[in-house]
Write a protein that holds these residues in place. Sequence first.
Motif, short mmCIF file in Angstrom:
data_model
loop_
_atom_site.label_atom_id
_atom_site.label_comp_id
_atom_site.label_asym_id
_atom_site.label_seq_id
_atom_site.Cartn_x
_atom_site.Cartn_y
_atom_site.Cartn_z
N VAL A 171 0.86 -1.18 0.00
CA VAL A 171 0.00 0.00 0.00
C VAL A 171 0.90 1.23 0.00
N LEU A 172 0.74 2.06 -1.03
CA LEU A 172 1.42 3.36 -1.06
C LEU A 172 0.57 4.29 -0.22
N SER A 173 1.06 4.62 0.98
CA SER A 173 0.21 5.31 1.95
C SER A 173 0.52 6.79 2.12
N GLY A 174 1.59 7.28 1.52
CA GLY A 174 1.91 8.70 1.66
C GLY A 174 3.07 9.13 0.79
N PHE A 175 3.29 10.43 0.74
CA PHE A 175 4.38 11.00 -0.06
C PHE A 175 4.95 12.20 0.69
N ASP A 176 6.26 12.34 0.66
CA ASP A 176 6.94 13.48 1.27
C ASP A 176 7.99 13.96 0.29
N ASP A 177 7.87 15.22 -0.14
CA ASP A 177 8.80 15.77 -1.13
C ASP A 177 10.11 16.24 -0.51
N ASN A 178 10.18 16.22 0.84
CA ASN A 178 11.41 16.67 1.49
C ASN A 178 11.66 15.91 2.79
N PHE A 179 11.90 14.62 2.67
CA PHE A 179 12.28 13.81 3.83
C PHE A 179 13.80 13.76 3.86
N ASN A 180 14.38 14.54 4.74
CA ASN A 180 15.85 14.67 4.80
C ASN A 180 16.43 15.00 3.42
N GLY A 181 15.74 15.88 2.69
CA GLY A 181 16.21 16.31 1.38
C GLY A 181 15.87 15.36 0.24
N LYS A 182 15.07 14.33 0.50
CA LYS A 182 14.73 13.35 -0.54
C LYS A 182 13.22 13.31 -0.75
N SER A 183 12.81 12.97 -2.00
CA SER A 183 11.40 12.72 -2.29
C SER A 183 11.14 11.24 -2.04
N VAL A 184 10.18 10.94 -1.16
CA VAL A 184 9.93 9.54 -0.79
C VAL A 184 8.44 9.22 -0.79
N PHE A 185 8.15 7.96 -1.06
CA PHE A 185 6.82 7.41 -0.85
C PHE A 185 6.85 6.59 0.43
N TYR A 186 5.78 6.66 1.21
CA TYR A 186 5.60 5.79 2.38
C TYR A 186 4.92 4.52 1.88
N VAL A 187 5.53 3.39 2.15
CA VAL A 187 5.02 2.10 1.68
C VAL A 187 4.67 1.26 2.91
N THR A 188 3.43 0.79 2.97
CA THR A 188 2.98 -0.02 4.10
C THR A 188 2.86 -1.47 3.64
N THR B 283 6.03 -0.07 7.93
CA THR B 283 6.12 0.98 6.92
C THR B 283 7.58 1.31 6.63
N PHE B 284 7.89 1.45 5.36
CA PHE B 284 9.25 1.85 4.96
C PHE B 284 9.14 2.91 3.87
N LEU B 285 10.24 3.54 3.56
CA LEU B 285 10.26 4.63 2.58
C LEU B 285 11.02 4.21 1.34
N ILE B 286 10.53 4.64 0.18
CA ILE B 286 11.21 4.42 -1.10
C ILE B 286 11.51 5.78 -1.70
N GLU B 287 12.79 6.06 -1.95
CA GLU B 287 13.15 7.33 -2.58
C GLU B 287 12.77 7.28 -4.06
N THR B 288 12.13 8.34 -4.54
CA THR B 288 11.69 8.40 -5.93
C THR B 288 12.06 9.74 -6.55
N PRO B 289 13.32 9.89 -6.96
CA PRO B 289 13.70 11.13 -7.65
C PRO B 289 12.93 11.26 -8.96
N GLU B 290 12.75 12.48 -9.43
CA GLU B 290 12.04 12.74 -10.69
C GLU B 290 12.61 11.87 -11.80
N GLY B 291 11.72 11.21 -12.52
CA GLY B 291 12.13 10.42 -13.68
C GLY B 291 12.56 9.00 -13.37
N SER B 292 12.61 8.64 -12.09
CA SER B 292 13.05 7.29 -11.73
C SER B 292 11.85 6.43 -11.33
#
Length: 196
Positions: A120-137, A149-158
């Motif tokens: 479950v993709l449960s959230g998004f943070d555009d500035n988690f310690n300077g990174k864009s991340v999705f919260y994955v449950t 829950t863990f975080l996946i970094e998703t830079p633009e275009g990746s």
Amino acid sequence: RVLFRSKGISDESCNNWFGDDRRRTDKLAECMDCHGFHNDCEFVPYRAHKLKSFKKIESAKENEIETNQDLRSQIVDSLKTNGPLVCKMNHSSKLFDGRNTKFEVYEEKGDQKEDASWFVLSGFDDNFNGKSVFYVTSSFGENIGYYGTFLIETPEGSNPLNILSTCYELTIDPVIINVKGPKPTYRSEEHTSELQ
């Protein structure tokens, strides 16, 4: 699956999940009160939610980077307007290696991603310690990541771990169903107190 179609998805506390289509799990999705042994379980009325509709998030872009940007943008918009999404992610057994003591970005190096699981993709943070991340449950329990829950970094275009490629926006029917069954009977001797 029959139970899910007819009665909806039960509250998470009642939903014992098994990732194996060969195993029949209809009854496992109902709320039961198991006092004593497992074969001594009784049905408990519960609330359920029916799936009204679902839609795969897709992109018409042809370039891989533009496709990933488009998918990411649609997913972030859906999270903001509709809520969590269900997505498939490629991963290795490293995902199950341990629990974190705080939210951390999960990373996998190399191409050894022999498993694919639904999350479950449960959230998004555009500035988690300077990174864009999705919260994955995870549905595997709280021993993965930080309490499930863990975080996946998703830079633009990746598209890390291919998580953006197979995401579904779910619409849950706002009408909550109360699933009723036979009235439970309790044996009083199993609920007595030994306090003195």
